[in-house]
Design an enzyme around this catalytic site. Structure first.
Site, PDB file in Angstrom:
ATOM      1  N   ASP A   1       0.816  -1.214   0.000  1.00 43.77           N
ATOM      2  CA  ASP A   1       0.000   0.000   0.000  1.00 43.77           C
ATOM      3  C   ASP A   1       0.847   1.259   0.000  1.00 43.77           C
ATOM      4  OD1 ASP A   1      -2.122  -1.696   0.010  1.00 43.77           O
ATOM      5  OD2 ASP A   1      -2.927  -1.082   1.947  1.00 43.77           O
TER       6      ASP A   1
ATOM      7  N   ARG B   1       1.250   7.295  17.012  1.00 40.17           N
ATOM      8  CA  ARG B   1       1.116   8.278  15.925  1.00 40.17           C
ATOM      9  C   ARG B   1       1.823   9.609  16.212  1.00 40.17           C
ATOM     10  NH1 ARG B   1       0.839   3.911  13.655  1.00 40.17           N
ATOM     11  NH2 ARG B   1      -1.139   3.111  12.882  1.00 40.17           N
TER      12      ARG B   1
ATOM     13  N   ASP C   1      -6.633   7.330  12.493  1.00 45.31           N
ATOM     14  CA  ASP C   1      -5.224   7.664  12.312  1.00 45.31           C
ATOM     15  C   ASP C   1      -5.013   8.916  11.480  1.00 45.31           C
ATOM     16  OD1 ASP C   1      -4.102   5.773  13.930  1.00 45.31           O
ATOM     17  OD2 ASP C   1      -3.731   4.313  12.344  1.00 45.31           O
TER      18      ASP C   1
ATOM     19  N   SER D   1      -6.832  -6.422   8.680  1.00 41.93           N
ATOM     20  CA  SER D   1      -5.658  -5.555   8.688  1.00 41.93           C
ATOM     21  C   SER D   1      -5.025  -5.572  10.071  1.00 41.93           C
ATOM     22  CB  SER D   1      -6.038  -4.123   8.313  1.00 41.93           C
ATOM     23  OG  SER D   1      -6.871  -3.550   9.308  1.00 41.93           O
TER      24      SER D   1
END
Length: 404
Positions: free
Chosen positions: A16, A96, A125, A179
């Site tokens: 990705d 993050r 996110d 995922s």
């Protein structure tokens, strides 16, 4: 955004983000710098370098940030005992801000105009990356390809990859069964086979813990040492932050500790089902609260508990770099000055039980709580006046209601 000349991309090296890398160059005609962070996700990172080189990238940043991650982000969060919606230990959320901080720093070092991330337009996110970015550099441009491009399906992505000679592994050609996001604190699994919240997650979803049923029949006893609210040792052996969390993860994995199946409220408005594994963090939270129970004053402890949900929500929603989070953090850090000593734990088939705690800063007094002779340390007659004063308003209310 047409004037963008250079972009720093948060790059995993997978399919990705490799597609995103090529798409950025095709769409914006810009130079791309890649940043890959070793957060303890358990994957080899050299393939990310090779993939970036294969795609023509010259500036490639691959950094081991595990110690910084645990020391400056995970441990401060655990000083506050932060859990979102009562159970979630914020493993993805807390990573993050660190990734974004390095993206901004690298952008400044390389003269980049923008940063880019691979978060989708449905998740949290994207918010965390971008709120953190703007808090650190109000003029930075942020590119979120999943909100911009026209790809509608996995087959569209694969077709783009093949068109541009991006290697597509066999297991990436179809839709992924779910995922996964992972770092040293946790792993999270979402989507596909997990989308129905009424269907039990299959065992193969769990990658960091053995099933509690398969865990050893004999309990494991460990002792964690604390200084100023942070764990510093296991069984008397001093360890760095990342080394200590790695060791706790191993104890948790072997004993089936830290599994969570949760339907949570995303900041963007939808509910989401996720399966999380936080083996070391689950042990650490129990141990830290036990250490505080011995050393923290009641008023301070209750104030922290009052503010904890707000603090956890700030992290979950992406406000790590906000003034309100920093204000609560200052309070939490102040509260930890005397939170030191040892906590002994029993780990057994998914459970973490406190079986002992000791501290040179203990507020526990055997003289006060004993059922035997307390040698005058506490006069039980004093309790009568204490109760009368606290009952005054209740008796006044009751008297009025009885008259009515």
């Amino acid at each position: 955004m047409a004037d963008i000349k250079k972009v720093v991309l948060s790059y995993s090296g997978g399919l990705d983000t490799s597609i995103i890398l090529k798409w950025l160059k095709e769409t914006y005609g810009c130079e791309v710098v890649t940043f890959t962070a070793d957060l303890g996700q358990g994957e080899e990172l050299e393939p990310a370098r090779r993939n970036a080189e294969r795609l023509g990238i010259k500036d490639i940043y691959i950094e081991d940030v595990r110690e910084e991650f645990v020391r400056d982000f995970v441990f401060p969060m655990f000083r506050m005992n932060a859990v979102y919606e009562g159970v979630y230990l914020l493993g993805t959320s807390i990573a993050r801000p660190l990734i974004t901080k390095r993206l901004i720093e690298i952008a400044e070092e390389t003269g980049a105009d923008a940063i880019a991330h691979g978060a989708t337009g449905k998740g949290n996110d994207q918010v965390r990356f971008e709120l953190s970015a703007y808090a650190l550099n109000p003029d930075i441009k942020v590119i979120a390809p999943w909100r911009e491009w026209d790809f509608k399906s996995r087959s569209d992505l694969v077709a783009f990859a093949e068109q541009h000679q991006i290697v597509v592994p066999k297991d990436k050609r179809g839709e992924a069964p779910f995922s996964v996001d992972a770092n040293l604190l946790h792993s999270s699994s979402e989507g596909k086979v997990l989308e129905d919240p009424n269907v039990e997650a299959p065992e193969h979803v769990y990658q960091r813990t053995v099933s509690p049923e398969d865990a050893p029949d004999t309990p494991t006893i460990i002792e964690i040492g604390f200084e100023k609210g942070d764990p510093v040792s296991i069984n008397g052996e001093a360890m760095s932050p990342a080394t200590l969390l790695t060791a706790l993860n191993a104890y948790g994995r072997d004993n089936g500790i830290g599994r969570l199946d949760l339907v949570e409220n995303r900041f963007v408005g939808m509910k989401n089902r996720g399966v999380y594994e936080t083996p070391g963090g689950t042990i650490l939270l129990t141990a830290h609260r036990a250490m505080e129970s011995l050393t923290l004053d009641r008023g301070a402890a209750h104030l922290k508990d009052d503010l904890m949900p707000r603090y956890a929500e700030l992290i979950y929603n992406g406000f790590w770099f906000s003034p309100e989070r920093e204000m609560i953090q200052a309070m939490a850090d102040k509260s930890q000055e005397k939170v030191g000593g040892t906590v002994r734990l029993k780990l057994y088939k998914g459970n973490v039980d406190v079986i002992g705690r000791a501290s040179p800063h203990s507020l526990y007094s055997e003289e006060l709580v004993t059922f035997e002779d307390d040698r005058g340390a506490y006069d039980q007659k004093d309790a009568a006046g204490f109760i009368r004063l606290n009952a005054l308003r209740l008796r006044t209310l009751a008297a009025r209601d009885r008259r009515g």
